[in-house]
Design an enzyme around this catalytic site. Structure first.
Site, PDB file in Angstrom:
ATOM      1  N   HIS A  59      -9.942   1.098  -1.770  1.00 44.68           N
ATOM      2  CA  HIS A  59     -10.702  -0.058  -1.287  1.00 44.68           C
ATOM      3  C   HIS A  59     -10.939   0.109   0.206  1.00 44.68           C
ATOM      4  CE1 HIS A  59      -6.569  -1.208  -0.496  1.00 44.68           C
ATOM      5  NE2 HIS A  59      -6.929  -2.290   0.162  1.00 44.68           N
ATOM      6  N   HIS A  61     -10.148  -1.875   2.937  1.00 45.19           N
ATOM      7  CA  HIS A  61      -9.341  -2.464   4.007  1.00 45.19           C
ATOM      8  C   HIS A  61      -9.016  -1.397   5.056  1.00 45.19           C
ATOM      9  CE1 HIS A  61      -7.778  -6.263   1.722  1.00 45.19           C
ATOM     10  NE2 HIS A  61      -8.848  -6.507   2.446  1.00 45.19           N
ATOM     11  N   ASP A  63      -6.452  -0.485   6.695  1.00 46.96           N
ATOM     12  CA  ASP A  63      -5.269   0.388   6.590  1.00 46.96           C
ATOM     13  C   ASP A  63      -5.449   1.487   5.534  1.00 46.96           C
ATOM     14  OD1 ASP A  63      -5.110  -1.943   4.872  1.00 46.96           O
ATOM     15  OD2 ASP A  63      -3.070  -1.359   4.333  1.00 46.96           O
ATOM     16  N   HIS A  64      -6.654   1.537   4.921  1.00 46.64           N
ATOM     17  CA  HIS A  64      -6.955   2.591   3.943  1.00 46.64           C
ATOM     18  C   HIS A  64      -8.129   3.483   4.375  1.00 46.64           C
ATOM     19  CE1 HIS A  64      -4.282   0.890   0.748  1.00 46.64           C
ATOM     20  NE2 HIS A  64      -4.358  -0.106   1.616  1.00 46.64           N
ATOM     21  N   ASP A 155      -3.886  -1.080  -3.472  1.00 45.65           N
ATOM     22  CA  ASP A 155      -3.306  -2.404  -3.223  1.00 45.65           C
ATOM     23  C   ASP A 155      -3.614  -3.298  -4.413  1.00 45.65           C
ATOM     24  OD1 ASP A 155      -2.725  -1.346  -0.794  1.00 45.65           O
ATOM     25  OD2 ASP A 155      -3.749  -2.896   0.392  1.00 45.65           O
TER      26      ASP A 155
HETATM   27 ZN   LIG Z   1      -3.301  -1.877   2.262  1.00 44.89          ZN
HETATM   28 ZN   LIG Z   2      -5.736  -3.966   0.919  1.00 51.52          ZN
END
Ligand SMILES: [Zn+2]
Ligand SMILES: [Zn+2]
Length: 244
Positions: A59, A61, A63-64, A155
């Site tokens: 996904h 976000h 942090d990815h 996640d």
């Molecule tokens: Zn994450």
């Molecule tokens: Zn996430």
């Protein structure tokens, strides 16, 4: 197939956990997610960015995806100005928007393929199947089959769909963002995960928030105690070798 956890952290920094990223090594290398620190961890492994030609995103976000453009730029600096990116709906717009901010990098070719839930496709010679994660934005879980089979939750809340997708795999890398006792949505805690997961060879937990600090092994023991499946807490640069 070899699996190396590059980043086992999440959105809040911790000294020894980069953000989400997993490296699969079968015939080719495939990077799943590319959060901040993934590029540094590749360097620690002695791998050149030139060896990473394809990134599969769970996904979008931060942090990815934070190291996605830096990875493309590193490849550009090393003479290979291109990168293939697979991800859920919205990936093309994200990548094009980021790219447009850097006029001097326009010679980089970012080849984006969007994928949906319930899909089956081939990537780097691997058979990949998807289901929707239960998260705050469109997110996918992957079952990746090569010489062995790995499932990656990305996640998600614990989900019957994820559990079904992972069933029969050799390894499930599942997020476990918080310890038991936290009332969370969009993410996973150990006890509900232990109750829903079944029929996988081994579970490795990842995507730890700082709230888990010092509790990671206990969280793994909780999942293992309930599920009966060998479970370990992931750490950055942990290598998971699978036969086959
Ligand atoms: Zn994450
Ligand atoms: Zn996430």
């Amino acid at each position: 197939m070899d699996v190396t956890l590059l980043g086992t952290g999440a959105g809040i920094p911790q000294a020894d956990r980069a953000q989400a990223s997993i490296l699969l090594h079968d015939e080719d290398l495939l990077l799943i997610d590319c959060g901040a620190g993934a590029l540094f961890r590749l360097g620690e492994l002695g791998l050149s960015p030139l060896e990473i030609e394809t990134v599969l995103l769970t996904h979008l976000h931060l942090d990815h995806v934070s190291d996605l453009l830096p990875l493309a730029k590193a490849r550009y600096l090393l003479g290979e100005p291109w990168l293939k990116v697979f991800g859920p709906a919205g990936t093309d717009q994200l990548v094009r928007s980021l790219h447009s901010l850097y006029p001097y990098l326009q010679s980089i070719k970012l080849e984006v393929t969007e994928i949906g839930a319930g899909c089956r496709f081939e990537i780097c010679g691997l058979d990949v199947r998807t289901v929707s994660a239960v998260h705050s934005v469109p997110a996918l879980c992957y079952r990746i089959e090569g010489s062995s089979t790995v499932a990656c939750s990305g996640d998600t809340e614990p989900s019957a769909g994820v559990s079904e997708l992972a069933a029969g795999s050799d390894l499930l890398v599942h997020e476990c963002s918080f310890p038991d006792g936290f009332d969370v949505t969009n993410h996973t805690t150990p006890t509900p995960l232990g109750r829903i997961v079944r029929d996988v060879g081994e579970i490795v937990l990842t995507h730890f928030y700082p709230h888990c600090r010092g509790l990671e092994d206990e969280m793994a023991r909780t999942v293992e105690g309930i599920s009966g499946i060998r479970t370990r807490a992931g750490r950055d640069l942990m290598g998971l070798k699978m036969s086959g």
